[in-house]
Structures are given as structure tokens and as C-alpha cells.
Enzyme design. Structure first.
Site, short mmCIF file in Angstrom:
data_model
loop_
_atom_site.label_atom_id
_atom_site.label_comp_id
_atom_site.label_asym_id
_atom_site.label_seq_id
_atom_site.Cartn_x
_atom_site.Cartn_y
_atom_site.Cartn_z
N PHE A 8 116.13 -34.43 48.28
CA PHE A 8 114.79 -34.16 47.79
C PHE A 8 113.83 -34.88 48.72
O PHE A 8 114.02 -36.08 48.97
CB PHE A 8 114.63 -34.63 46.34
CG PHE A 8 113.31 -34.27 45.72
CD1 PHE A 8 112.88 -32.95 45.69
CD2 PHE A 8 112.50 -35.24 45.15
CE1 PHE A 8 111.66 -32.60 45.11
CE2 PHE A 8 111.29 -34.90 44.57
CZ PHE A 8 110.86 -33.58 44.54
N LEU A 10 111.02 -36.31 48.59
CA LEU A 10 110.33 -37.51 48.14
C LEU A 10 111.28 -38.65 47.79
O LEU A 10 110.83 -39.73 47.40
CB LEU A 10 109.46 -37.18 46.92
CG LEU A 10 108.32 -36.18 47.17
CD1 LEU A 10 107.65 -35.81 45.86
CD2 LEU A 10 107.31 -36.76 48.15
N SER A 11 112.56 -38.43 47.94
CA SER A 11 113.54 -39.46 47.62
C SER A 11 113.68 -40.46 48.77
O SER A 11 114.03 -40.06 49.89
CB SER A 11 114.90 -38.83 47.32
OG SER A 11 115.93 -39.78 47.35
N VAL A 12 113.43 -41.72 48.49
CA VAL A 12 113.55 -42.76 49.52
C VAL A 12 114.99 -42.89 50.02
O VAL A 12 115.22 -42.95 51.23
CB VAL A 12 113.02 -44.11 48.99
CG1 VAL A 12 113.20 -45.21 50.04
CG2 VAL A 12 111.55 -43.98 48.60
N ARG A 15 115.70 -40.18 52.41
CA ARG A 15 115.05 -40.39 53.70
C ARG A 15 115.85 -41.34 54.58
O ARG A 15 115.98 -41.13 55.78
CB ARG A 15 113.64 -40.95 53.49
CG ARG A 15 112.72 -40.16 52.61
CD ARG A 15 112.37 -38.79 53.08
NE ARG A 15 111.82 -38.75 54.42
CZ ARG A 15 111.30 -37.66 54.97
NH1 ARG A 15 111.26 -36.53 54.28
NH2 ARG A 15 110.82 -37.67 56.19
#
Length: 219
Positions: A8, A10-12, A15
């Protein structure tokens, strides 16, 4: 080599895996799972990962989830040497410690603090966790007092994990400028990982946080 990555944007943790993979020259076949729409609960994804968490990888039939084990696996299988995840017991123990510090203290408190804004129930972060984040950054600043990176003088997977967490904190408007060692290290990470999309974490999450904050303050 191509590895499926269920992620996803926006998932840190997602990333951090994406940045490391690019650093290692691993091509990822990105398969987005929208957490906001509950796609992680679909039967097709739960069949792959019964815990329905992200990130999840499928490397030619080998399924693994949780970002830090994924990073360890990628380095052990595909890195040209062991510098990112040392074989030496003492060096590896420090890397492991920093990974546990990230998941159990730094990243956990960052997310707990800013979750009310992220999920749209408040336009301000939770004050309960502010002091905990500050304490975590004090600890991180201490770890960096006598070393260039978070687990010694060589870049390791701990820098990818913690770097992503710190990038998220900055995106959530937390002031890291009070921690000199953290600032110096973070700026160096930006340069070392520039071609791997390190700065994209800050922009992607920062843009969403700003939009969500604005939306929450007007409802």
C-alpha cells in the site's frame, strides 16, 4: 529476478522494503492492496497471507510478510555481500536491536501518535504519545553519537527501516531538528539512498497527511 510485492503506497514498512529492493537491484512486481477499502480482507489475499498484513512478498512461491524479515531475506538471498546484514554475531546483534527498537518503540509510537489524523477522526495528533516519540528520538540520537549509521559505521537494513520511520515522522510535521545526530544521519541517508526513492516516502506520506489534516479541520 522479479518478486511480487503486495503493498500500500502509504505504508511506511512497505516503503522501506521498496527502497531496499531498489538499492539491491531487485525488480518488484507491485500489487497494490488498498487498506482503506479493506482489500486485505479479501479471500484471495488472505489465502496468500492469513494475517492479511502488508507488505507481503511472493518470491517464486516463497511467501513472507512483515517488512523486517522481508528485508533480512532479501539481503541474505540477493545482496553481493553481508554488509547490510553482517554475519559477525556482535554486528548483527546491533542491527537486530535497532530493528526491534524501530518496530517496538520508534515506529510504534509515531503511528500511535498520528493515527487519529490518518484515519480521519481528529485534526491533531494524540498528545499522549508525543513525549514517547521525543524519548525515542533521544535514544536514536544517542545511538548515532559515535557512529555514522544507526547500527555502526556501515549502512545496514536498520537504516532503511528507521530511515523510513523518521521520514514518516517528518512528514507528520514532527520536528527532528532538535536532534543533531539524527539530522546529520538523515541527510546522509537522503544522499546515499537518493536513487532508491528514499525521498518519495516523505512526499507520498506528507501529501496525504496534509490533505487529511485539512479535511479533518473542516469537518
Amino acid at each position: 529476478m522479479t518478486i511480487d510485492l503486495y503493498y500500500f503506497p502509504l505504508s511506511v514498512p512497505c516503503r522501506s522494503v521498496m527502497i531496499l529492493a531498489k538499492y539491491l537491484g531487485i525488480h518488484l512486481n507491485l500489487k497494490q492492496v488498498n487498506l482503506f477499502k479493506g482489500e486485505q480482507m479479501q479471500a484471495s489475499f488472505k489465502k496468500i497471507n492469513p494475517q492479511h498484513t502488508l507488505p507481503t512478498i511472493d518470491d517464486n512461491g516463497f511467501i513472507l510478510w512483515e517488512s523486517r524479515p522481508i528485508m533480512i531475506y532479501l539481503v541474505m538471498k540477493y545482496a553481493k555481500n553481508d554488509s547490510l546484514y553482517p554475519r559477525d554475531p556482535e554486528k548483527r546483534a546491533i542491527v537486530e536491536h535497532r530493528l526491534y527498537f524501530d518496530i517496538g518503540t520508534l515506529f510504534e509510537n509515531i503511528i500511535d501518535c498520528y493515527r487519529p489524523v490518518l484515519i480521519g477522526i481528529s485534526d491533531t495528533p494524540s498528545e499522549k504519545y508525543t513525549a514517547l516519540i521525543e524519548k525515542a528520538f533521544e535514544l536514536l540520537d544517542g545511538y548515532l553519537k559515535d557512529s555514522r549509521f544507526v547500527a555502526g559505521n556501515e549502512l545496514t537494513i536498520a537504516d532503511f527501516a528507521i530511515g523510513s520511520s523518521v521520514s514518516a515522522a517528518k512528514a507528520f510535521t514532527f520536528d527532528i531538528g532538535r536532534y543533531d545526530n539524527v539530522v546529520t544521519w538523515y541527510e546522509y541517508c537522503e544522499r546515499v539512498m537518493e536513487k532508491c526513492g528514499f525521498k518519495d516516502t516523505y512526499k507520498t506520506i506528507g501529501d496525504f497527511y496534509s490533505a487529511q489534516n485539512h479535511k479533518n479541520s473542516n469537518t
